[in-house]
Design an enzyme around this catalytic site. Structure first.
Site, short mmCIF file in Angstrom:
data_model
loop_
_atom_site.label_atom_id
_atom_site.label_comp_id
_atom_site.label_asym_id
_atom_site.label_seq_id
_atom_site.Cartn_x
_atom_site.Cartn_y
_atom_site.Cartn_z
N GLU A 287 0.82 -1.22 0.00
CA GLU A 287 0.00 0.00 0.00
C GLU A 287 0.85 1.27 0.00
O GLU A 287 0.50 2.27 -0.65
CB GLU A 287 -0.94 0.02 1.21
CG GLU A 287 -0.22 -0.04 2.55
CD GLU A 287 -1.18 0.10 3.72
OE1 GLU A 287 -2.09 0.94 3.62
OE2 GLU A 287 -1.02 -0.62 4.71
N ALA B 167 4.71 -6.11 -14.38
CA ALA B 167 6.04 -5.93 -13.78
C ALA B 167 6.12 -6.47 -12.37
O ALA B 167 7.15 -6.33 -11.71
CB ALA B 167 6.40 -4.44 -13.78
N SER C 242 10.53 -9.66 -18.25
CA SER C 242 11.33 -10.83 -17.92
C SER C 242 12.76 -10.38 -17.59
O SER C 242 13.02 -9.20 -17.38
CB SER C 242 11.31 -11.83 -19.06
OG SER C 242 11.91 -13.05 -18.67
N LYS D 208 18.18 -13.53 -16.47
CA LYS D 208 18.39 -14.69 -15.59
C LYS D 208 17.51 -15.86 -15.99
O LYS D 208 17.67 -16.98 -15.47
CB LYS D 208 18.14 -14.29 -14.14
CG LYS D 208 19.18 -13.30 -13.62
CD LYS D 208 18.83 -12.78 -12.24
CE LYS D 208 19.93 -11.85 -11.73
NZ LYS D 208 20.16 -10.68 -12.59
N VAL E 286 19.01 -3.56 -13.54
CA VAL E 286 18.59 -2.17 -13.66
C VAL E 286 19.27 -1.35 -12.58
O VAL E 286 19.16 -1.67 -11.39
CB VAL E 286 17.05 -2.04 -13.55
CG1 VAL E 286 16.64 -0.58 -13.58
CG2 VAL E 286 16.38 -2.81 -14.68
N GLY F 252 19.97 1.21 -9.86
CA GLY F 252 19.16 1.97 -8.92
C GLY F 252 17.89 1.29 -8.49
O GLY F 252 17.13 1.84 -7.69
N ARG G 295 26.77 -16.39 -4.37
CA ARG G 295 25.64 -16.77 -3.53
C ARG G 295 24.78 -17.82 -4.23
O ARG G 295 24.87 -18.00 -5.45
CB ARG G 295 24.81 -15.53 -3.20
CG ARG G 295 25.57 -14.50 -2.37
CD ARG G 295 24.75 -13.25 -2.15
NE ARG G 295 24.43 -12.57 -3.41
CZ ARG G 295 23.72 -11.46 -3.48
NH1 ARG G 295 23.23 -10.91 -2.37
NH2 ARG G 295 23.46 -10.90 -4.65
#
Length: 617
Positions: free
Chosen positions: A317, A364, A407, A410, A448, A450, A540
């Site tokens: 929210e 998205a 997408s 990865k 992307v 930031g 990782r």
């Protein structure tokens, strides 16, 4: 002092200067011995010169000028006003004198009065300018600053630094590649050479900070210049945008740190506005994940193309509220509908489609954090796969025109649960496209800059805290894009959609993560390994050294846009695919056990044979 008081004082001061100019004109003209009848004409000359001048000054808005920020433009305006005032006074004197309304007034009086009054009024305004612009003197706590670029932007930067009492920066030299400017000075600051002598200049002048002040320089040139600056080991800042120059001034706030996107050196994305506006204008557009990094930028850019209404769908929210308020400020006439919903809730999603009937969907919403999803595979599958399935099937049922799914690179030969789930969503929309009137497409791109959870904000925070900066592996590379350019290409790809395509965005050359870490440290004026340590922590779970953008069977063909490519659709049956998905969905609703997790990963491998997750190797 309010504006009325300042206006009254300015007019009174100018009246006094004009009167003195007339009196001195008489003294000069008659060599201090004014005889009758010319002596009797002085009051009339005073009245005409002062009256006409003030009237002209008010008419030409001389008193609206801020002389604290005066330039040659204001001085030219004052010269024009003084000349016009004297001509007006002379015409009035000539006409009224011919009628015998006053004693004779020599024409030379108006010429002398014009020159003297212009000199006096210009001097008074320059005195105010100098009074309000005390030049900052060099202090021991100031950082010795080199400005690259002695053009308009560079001059404004130096002016601001020299006049701002709060700055800790002091300009000591310029560099500029224009040979005509060499060995000149600007505001007392010497131009000491071109960028070729950058290293020597930093050493000779003991430079502690470099400001790049060439906002018109193309991105590739900026990247090259930053590369030169990095070798000096000095902190680098820049004035990046031409728009900063539009207002005619630069403030300290405009001088910013170098960003990672400045290092990429890619040209700006060019989009076909006509195509985009045609498929978005007046349409009901739904954006899922509208509060996220990509989703919120999608909303900003879509809003500029005048959709009929924009649906902001998200699970959080606070983020939905934030983007809604921003858009209401920026696009007050746009019809917005904030929707709090979980894409895993089929009934809720169906009600949204039934109520609003969107024509375009940008999907998205996703779980995207690779190591975190390795530990929470069930949630990644439920959200990324079946949340997308709910949306896509609703889009088919309610005859959405275009469905654009976001997408990731990865998804290609995935080594992570997140990558495998995104590859399955690509297959899902490709298979659904074959039997639907809706045009289903996916857009695939890399990291992307930031975005939430990305590595760059983490590096910057670690540098601010004094280190260490943690890098997983010295050879790890990634593709990077800015949020803005990624979203522009996503929207453009939506215009190209024929159905079933996977659009692959050109992300330039891959970037080594370790190099990014070292660059950010150096651009902060620190030395890697000395001031800030770089620590390698190991790859990782779910990560790989190199990301790919195409599967082996896809190949790639060019689209109508130079930065967008199209992967060939994968050929398989939606019925068979649906059967496997139903089995996967049943498993996600079972009680969690370690063996269930292994079964889930095995089923992911069955759907995406190139996936090599835990238990499938």
């Amino acid at each position: 002092m309010n504006r009325k008081h300042r206006l009254f004082i300015s007019i009174l001061l100018d009246a006094m200067l004009l009167a003195l100019a007339v009196i001195f004109s008489y003294l000069i003209r008659f060599e201090a011995e004014v005889s009758e009848p010319f002596l009797a004409g002085i009051p009339y000359a005073l009245l005409m010169v002062v009256g006409c001048s003030l009237a002209v000054f008010i008419r030409l808005k001389i008193y609206n000028c801020s002389w604290q920020y005066a330039s040659t433009r204001e001085l030219l305006l004052l010269t024009k006003a003084a000349a016009l005032a004297m001509v007006t006074s002379w015409v009035l004197s000539f006409g009224s004198g011919a009628l015998g309304l006053h004693p004779p007034i020599p024409s030379s009086i108006f010429i002398l009065a014009g020159l003297l009054s212009l000199t006096a009024m210009g001097a008074s305004r320059m005195a105010w300018y100098v009074y309000r612009h005390d030049t900052v003197k060099y202090q021991p706590h100031h950082k010795r600053t080199l400005v690259i670029g002695a053009g308009s932007a560079g001059r404004l930067v130096v002016k601001e630094l020299l006049e701002s009492p709060d700055t800790t920066l002091y300009p000591v030299a310029f560099l500029d590649d224009d040979p005509r400017k060499q060995k000149l000075t600007v505001m007392g600051v010497p131009i000491v050479g071109t960028r070729a002598v950058l290293q020597q200049t930093v050493q000779a002048y003991k430079i502690e900070l470099i400001i790049i002040a060439i906002p018109s320089l193309e991105k590739r040139g900026v990247a090259e210049l930053i590369g030169l600056c990095k070798r000096t080991g000095v902190q680098v800042k820049m004035l990046p945008r031409v728009s900063d120059m539009i207002e005619g001034k630069v403030t300290i706030e405009h001088i910013r740190d170098v960003q990672v996107e400045d290092l990429l050196g890619r040209d700006s994305v060019e989009i076909n506005l006509q195509e985009i506006s045609a498929y978005l204008q007046d349409k009901v557009v739904l954006v899922t994940g509208a509060g996220g990094s990509i989703g919120s930028e999608l909303c900003r850019q879509i809003s500029a193309f005048h959709p009929g209404s924009l649906l902001l769908l998200g699970h959080g929210e606070n983020s939905i509220y934030a983007i809604e308020q921003e858009l209401r400020r920026s696009f007050p006439h746009l019809e917005l509908h904030p929707i709090i919903a979980d894409i895993q809730d089929r009934n809720r999603i169906e009600s949204v489609f039934q109520m609003y009937r969107p024509g375009i969907v940008f999907h998205a919403a996703a779980h995207k954090h690779v190591p975190l999803m390795e530990q929470n595979a069930v949630e990644a599958i439920k959200n990324n796969i079946f949340g997308t399935k709910n949306l896509a099937e609703c889009a088919d049922t309610y005859q959405v025109e275009r469905f654009v799914s976001i997408s990731t690179d990865k998804a290609v030969n995935p080594t992570s649960v997140m990558g495998a789930t995104k590859r399955i969503t690509e297959l899902m929309i490709q298979s659904l496209d074959k039997q639907s009137m809706t045009k289903f497409v996916a857009v695939r791109f890399g990291n992307v800059l930031g975005s939430r959870g990305s590595v760059i904000p983490l590096f910057k925070q670690q540098i601010r805290e004094g280190g260490p900066v943690t890098v997983t592996h010295p050879e790890m590379v990634r593709y990077f894009m800015t949020i803005s350019e990624a979203v522009q290409l996503v929207i453009q790809a939506g215009a190209f959609a024929e159905g079933g395509e996977i659009f692959i965005l050109d992300m330039g050359k891959p970037v080594k993560i370790a190099d990014l870490a070292h660059d950010l440290i150096r651009l902060s004026g620190l030395e890697p390994g000395t001031d800030i340590q770089v620590v390698y922590t190991g790859i990782r779970p779910g990560e790989k050294l190199f990301e790919e953008i195409l599967t082996q069977e896809e190949g790639a063909t060019a689209s109508k846009h130079q930065r967008i490519y199209v992967g060939k659709p994968t050929d398989f049956s939606y019925e068979d695919f649906s059967y496997v998905l139903r089995r996967l969905e049943q498993m996600t609703h079972s009680s969690y056990t370690p063996s269930l997790n292994e079964e889930l990963l095995s089923l992911l491998h069955h759907i995406v044979p190139s996936y090599q997750g835990v238990g499938t190797r």
